[in-house]
Design an enzyme around this catalytic site. Sequence first.
Site, PDB file in Angstrom:
ATOM      1  NE  ARG A 112     -73.653 -43.092  43.818  1.00  0.00           N
ATOM      2  CZ  ARG A 112     -72.960 -44.061  44.381  1.00  0.00           C
ATOM      3  NH1 ARG A 112     -71.668 -43.912  44.593  1.00  0.00           N
ATOM      4  NH2 ARG A 112     -73.549 -45.193  44.741  1.00  0.00           N
ATOM      5  CG  HIS A 159     -79.413 -39.409  48.531  1.00  0.00           C
ATOM      6  ND1 HIS A 159     -79.379 -39.133  47.188  1.00  0.00           N
ATOM      7  CD2 HIS A 159     -78.119 -39.551  48.925  1.00  0.00           C
ATOM      8  CE1 HIS A 159     -78.122 -39.089  46.785  1.00  0.00           C
ATOM      9  NE2 HIS A 159     -77.329 -39.350  47.824  1.00  0.00           N
ATOM     10  CE1 TYR A 218     -71.973 -32.642  69.973  1.00  0.00           C
ATOM     11  CE2 TYR A 218     -70.535 -33.386  68.203  1.00  0.00           C
ATOM     12  CZ  TYR A 218     -71.006 -33.511  69.495  1.00  0.00           C
ATOM     13  OH  TYR A 218     -70.528 -34.501  70.306  1.00  0.00           O
TER      14      TYR A 218
END
Length: 845
Positions: free
Chosen positions: A41, A87, A130
Site C-alpha cells: 500500500r 485491487h 461525474y
Amino acid sequence: MARRPAAAAPVTPPENITDIDVSSEMETSFLEYAYSVIYSRALPDARDGLKPVQRRILYMMAQMGLRPEKGHVKSARVVGEVMGKLHPHGDSAIYDALVRMAQSWALRLPLVDGHGNFGSLDDGPAAPRYTEARMAQAALAMTADLDEDVVDFEPNYDNQFTQPEVLPSAFPNLLVNGASGIAVGMATNMAPHNLREVVSGARHLILHPEATLEDIMTHIPGPDMPSGGRITGLDGVYEAYRTGRGSFRIRAKASIEQVTARRSGIVITELPYMVGPETIIAKIKEAAQAKKLVGISDVLDLTDRKHGTRMVIELKAGFDPKAVLAQLYRYTPLETNFGINNVALVNDQPRTLGLLELLQVYVDHRIKVVRRRTSHRLSKRQHRLHLVEGLLVAILDIDQVIQIIRAADNSAAARTRLMTIFDLTELQADHILELRLRQLTRYSTLELEQEQQKLQEEIAQLTAILDSDALLRTTVADELQEVADRHGDDRRTELLDAEAEPAVTASTGPTSGKSPAESDSLEIPDAPCWVMLSDSGMLARTTDRASLLHPSRRRRHDVLRSLVATTSRGQVGAVTSDGRMVRLPVMEMPPVEVVGGTVNLNQGGKIKDFMAGSLQLQKKEQVVALVPLDRVVAVATAAGRVKRVNPDYPLNREQWEIITLKDQDQVVGASVAAEDDDELVFLSGAAQLLRFPASHVRPQGRTGSGVAGMKLSAADAVIGFSVVPAAAAATPAGAVVVTCSSGAETLEGLGQATVKVTDLAEFPAKGRATGGVRAHRFLRGEDHLTLGSAVLAPALAADRRGAARTLPAELVRRDGSGIMVDQPIDAVGSSPEALSSAALSWADA
C-alpha cells in the site's frame, strides 16, 4: 403400560482450547500487517516509483485501451475494473490515487488525463461518476512494451488474472513525480524533479557508471516543484541527496507592485508545494487578528485556470513591503519546510536511498528491461526468419508442395514428406501446411527475400546490443533522451543559496509594548524624497536626491511640471484647474528608482488614476501643479487674476478651494512664491509677457478671488505662469522664456512651428495689472502662441507623449521671431537640476 426408555444424555463435545503466548501472537500478527501495508500500500517501488494501486490503475487503463488519442471514459468504470480484477480494496482509495495522478499541481508529470472536476489545492474532486479519465502521454512511456516480456507478471488476489510486478517505466518516475506515504513505523516523502534534469543525470550515470554524487548534482541541482516557487538554501538538499534524509525551505514567488494608483502591494504568482490560496488567506487573517501581522489592508485571490495563481496582498500606506513580506514568510505558509525522506522498496525491502542510489536502482531496472525486450524481439525475429526461409524453399517448387499435400493421407504424412523432400524442420513444414490457398497469391520470391534480408539486419542489430554492454547502455540512454525531448519542459522552481532575511527588527521586550509585526522597522522611515509630476500627467516619488542633483546625468523622461522636496511620510498639495487643492499622501504615490542616472517616470502612475473617489478629477479638470503644503503659493488664472495663498489649510479635510473663479475662468499655473523678491511671470496667447515682484501681491487666505495680475486685450488669455527666483531672474541666462507660435489655420500637431528662446533678463519688469511687453514677433500666417513659459535654464522640451525635443541653442532678442522647427513641441520645463535646487531652497526657507 410399558415404560418409555429414559432419554439419552446429550453428548458434550470435548473442549479444544489452545494456550498461546499473547505477546508472540501480537508480534507475529502485527509484523504481517506491517509488511502488508509497507509492501502492498504505502511505499513505492524504487524502480517505477509507483505504489501497487497506482501501478494497477495504469496497467488496467492500458488493458482497457484508454490511450490519449481515444475518448475519455467515466472514472467509475476505471475504478470498477481495477477493484474487480486487481485491487482488493475500497473504491475510494483507488479513486483518490487516480485523482492524484491527474493533478498537475501534485505531480510534475501527470500520468492520467482527467476531464471534469478533479479538485484543486483547496477543494476535493467530484465523485467518480461525474469525472472522466484516460491515460496521459507520459503513461504510455510507463507501460510501453509490456507485451514483450520486459517484466515478470504475478497472479492477482484470486488467481484469475495476472498483473505486472513492476512497470517498464521509460523515465525515472520516482524522482520526477516524487512520492508520499505513511506505512507502519516508517514513511516516505520524496520531492518532484525536472524530467530533463533527471534524464540528464541518469544518462550520465549510464554512460559513466563510476560517477559520483557531485557529478550527478551538476545535472540535477535540486527539486523542481509543480507549483514553482523558490527553494532557499541548498545545504538541506545536498544532505538529502547524500543520505536520503534532509529538508529545505520553499517560498512563494512574490513581487512588489503598484496594485492601484495609490497602493502598493505584494503579488504572489507561485505558491509552495501543495499549499492553496485559501489556506494562505485564512492564515493571514488569523495572524492579523493575533496582531502578528500589520500593514495589510486587503487580500485578493485572483487565481483562475486561464491565468494561473495570482494573489494580491494590498498594503497600508507607510509600511515597507519588503518587511511585511518577511513577516508573511514567517507567520504564513508562504514559506514552508519540505522534509525529504527517500524511503522506497528495493527487492521488496524498504530502504532509505540517496540520489545516486535512487538513480542506480532505476538504471539497473531499465537496462534489465531493455535487455529482456531485446531478447524477446530477437527471438521473435529468429522465429520469423526460420519460417521465411522455409517458405523460400517451398515457393520455388510450389506445385510439388501442393501435389505432396494432396497425395498425403493425413497432415502427419504430408509433414513427413515435406520435411524429407525439402529438408524442412517441423516448424517450417507445419507453417506451410497451415497456409491457405489465398495466401499463396501474395507470396513471391522477391518479397520473401526482402523480408529475409530485413530480418537478418534486425537480428544482427539486436544481437550486437545483447553482446555489447556499452551498446546496450547507449541504447537505454538514447531512449531516455527521446522521452525527455517528448515530455520535458523548463524548470519551474528557482534554486537560491541561503538568503539573508529582510531587515525586520522585532521588539519583543516587555517594555516595548509592540508585537514583532508592529516593530517600527515594518514602517517606511520618514526619509527625504522627491515628488515629481510630468507634463504628460505621470506621478511618482523617489528617494534618490543625489542622482537628481547630479549635473552630469541626462534623464530620458518627459518635462517635469513640478518637483517638490518632501519626506516619505509627508503630504503635498495638488492644485487643479478648477481652483481647488487636494491633499495627497506621499507614501501612497508610486515609487520609482533612478537607474544609471535615469528617472523612468513610466514606472509611476497617471495622476488622474491616483486621484480616485472624492478626490477624482472632474470632466476637463486637470492637475496644474504640485506644491508643498507649508509654503506660500502663487496661483494665476487664464483671465489674468493672481493670488498668493497663505498655508493655513484645514487639517481634517482632503480638499478645499484656494481661489474663487468667475465666468468659467480656470487656473493655468501655480508655484511656490514665499519670498517677496521672487518674480511672477505671465505669458499670454497674444505674445505679451509681464513680470513683477511677488511683493506686489499680498498673501491672502483660502477664500477670495485674488487680484488683477495681467491686463489682457479682448479674446486674449494667459497661457503660461511661472515663479522665478529673484537671483535667477537677474542673472544672464539664469532663466529663459520659451515661446512657440502658430497660425489659426494650422492643424494641431501638423506643419512647422517657430520656437524662440530668450533670456528673461531682457524683459523689463512692469507694474501689476499692466499689459507687459511683446515677447514674440509673429511671422506671416502666425497669430498666437501655442506655448509660452519662463523656466530656469537650461530649458527642456518634449512632445505630448513625453519624447524629448531639441530647442534652438541660439538666444533671440525679446521682440524677435522664432526659429523654424520640424517636430512639434508641446511642453517646456526647467531641468531637474534647476528645479531640485529651487525646491531645496524653498524647503530650507
